[in-house]
Write an enzyme that holds these catalytic residues in place. Sequence first.
Site, PDB file in Angstrom:
ATOM      1  N   LYS A  14      56.393  51.938 -10.046  1.00 27.82           N
ATOM      2  CA  LYS A  14      54.996  52.112 -10.494  1.00 27.82           C
ATOM      3  C   LYS A  14      54.867  51.902 -12.016  1.00 27.82           C
ATOM      4  O   LYS A  14      53.983  51.188 -12.461  1.00 27.82           O
ATOM      5  CB  LYS A  14      54.464  53.510 -10.123  1.00 27.82           C
ATOM      6  N   ARG A  89      48.705  63.079  -6.370  1.00 26.79           N
ATOM      7  CA  ARG A  89      49.955  63.297  -5.640  1.00 26.79           C
ATOM      8  C   ARG A  89      49.782  64.320  -4.521  1.00 26.79           C
ATOM      9  O   ARG A  89      50.744  64.612  -3.814  1.00 26.79           O
ATOM     10  CB  ARG A  89      51.020  63.811  -6.604  1.00 26.79           C
ATOM     11  N   ARG A 128      67.989  54.313 -13.067  1.00 24.47           N
ATOM     12  CA  ARG A 128      67.085  54.602 -14.187  1.00 24.47           C
ATOM     13  C   ARG A 128      67.641  55.739 -15.046  1.00 24.47           C
ATOM     14  O   ARG A 128      67.423  55.767 -16.259  1.00 24.47           O
ATOM     15  CB  ARG A 128      65.701  54.976 -13.634  1.00 24.47           C
ATOM     16  N   ARG A 134      66.133  60.629 -18.203  1.00 20.47           N
ATOM     17  CA  ARG A 134      65.269  61.718 -17.718  1.00 20.47           C
ATOM     18  C   ARG A 134      66.091  62.741 -16.953  1.00 20.47           C
ATOM     19  O   ARG A 134      66.884  62.381 -16.089  1.00 20.47           O
ATOM     20  CB  ARG A 134      64.190  61.147 -16.787  1.00 20.47           C
ATOM     21  N   ARG A 146      62.581  65.583  -4.983  1.00 20.22           N
ATOM     22  CA  ARG A 146      61.400  64.757  -5.301  1.00 20.22           C
ATOM     23  C   ARG A 146      61.025  63.885  -4.109  1.00 20.22           C
ATOM     24  O   ARG A 146      59.836  63.683  -3.831  1.00 20.22           O
ATOM     25  CB  ARG A 146      61.677  63.914  -6.548  1.00 20.22           C
TER      26      ARG A 146
HETATM   27  P1  AMP Z   1      56.619  60.725 -12.653  1.00 25.83           P
HETATM   28  O1  AMP Z   1      56.905  60.245 -14.033  1.00 25.83           O
HETATM   29  O2  AMP Z   1      55.312  60.191 -12.120  1.00 25.83           O
HETATM   30  O3  AMP Z   1      57.763  60.495 -11.707  1.00 25.83           O
HETATM   31  O4  AMP Z   1      56.421  62.303 -12.737  1.00 25.83           O
HETATM   32  C1  AMP Z   1      57.461  63.156 -13.169  1.00 25.83           C
HETATM   33  C2  AMP Z   1      57.184  64.579 -12.762  1.00 25.83           C
HETATM   34  O5  AMP Z   1      55.976  65.031 -13.378  1.00 25.83           O
HETATM   35  C3  AMP Z   1      56.947  64.774 -11.269  1.00 25.83           C
HETATM   36  O6  AMP Z   1      58.146  64.911 -10.535  1.00 25.83           O
HETATM   37  C4  AMP Z   1      56.145  66.081 -11.283  1.00 25.83           C
HETATM   38  O7  AMP Z   1      56.966  67.190 -11.554  1.00 25.83           O
HETATM   39  C5  AMP Z   1      55.250  65.886 -12.503  1.00 25.83           C
HETATM   40  N1  AMP Z   1      53.993  65.203 -12.122  1.00 25.83           N
HETATM   41  C6  AMP Z   1      53.586  63.959 -12.514  1.00 25.83           C
HETATM   42  N2  AMP Z   1      52.394  63.649 -11.974  1.00 25.83           N
HETATM   43  C7  AMP Z   1      52.038  64.715 -11.211  1.00 25.83           C
HETATM   44  C8  AMP Z   1      50.929  64.997 -10.371  1.00 25.83           C
HETATM   45  N3  AMP Z   1      49.925  64.114 -10.192  1.00 25.83           N
HETATM   46  N4  AMP Z   1      50.900  66.206  -9.745  1.00 25.83           N
HETATM   47  C9  AMP Z   1      51.870  67.113  -9.913  1.00 25.83           C
HETATM   48  N5  AMP Z   1      52.968  66.894 -10.665  1.00 25.83           N
HETATM   49  C10 AMP Z   1      53.058  65.706 -11.322  1.00 25.83           C
END
Ligand code: AMP
Length: 188
Positions: A14, A89, A128, A134, A146
């Site tokens: 994404k 999400r 990654r 991360r 996740r």
């Molecule tokens: P990402 O970079 O999109 O993989 O997001 C990393 C982490 O941020 C996720 O595993 C969640 O812990 C948190 N996070 C990001 N977006 C959301 C969302 N829309 N709702 C809840 N938690 C989020």
Amino acid sequence: MKYYILFGPPGAGKGTQAKFIAEKYNLLHISTGDLLRKEMAAGTPLGLQAKKLINDGNLVPDEVVVGMIRNTFSSNKDVDGFLLDGFPRTIAQAEKLDEMLAESSEKVDKVLSLVIKDQTIFERIANRAKIEGRKDDADPKTIQNRIDTYHLKTEPLVDYYKKTGNYCEIPGEQTIEEVFKSICKVIG
Ligand code: AMP
């Protein structure tokens, strides 16, 4: 104003695709994950609240991310549209988004859904981890959490958006260039 959602499991590509799409279609890319990581790096109260949840591979509360999205929309009125990456999400977040857009008689234009197998998610995230460092990418247990969280809380959005008729699936296991081409075809 256009509203596109880039949907898919963690590691689907994404973030990579969002940069290309946002540039080509003049959209503001909003990644809730990136916004949360900035809060964490700055050590804000919100960042501190989110830190453990994120590092353990759990979702942060709906109202936190909904608030971030609302603020970003209201402080960027002069763009052609938004590309949401990693939001919504949960069903509750999707409902809130619909409500927010309905306030200005708008709606989600398209949901661009990147589809990849769980095994590929694992491989991509592990890879990654070596590049981006991360914490939530580093531990196989966190990655599994996740993926489980995705299936349990996020995947139900597929049916939610299928009902609206603007849901489009894109095979996510092609090359980066091929995925981008497929996305552009869908956006039109
Ligand atoms: P990402 O970079 O999109 O993989 O997001 C990393 C982490 O941020 C996720 O595993 C969640 O812990 C948190 N996070 C990001 N977006 C959301 C969302 N829309 N709702 C809840 N938690 C989020």
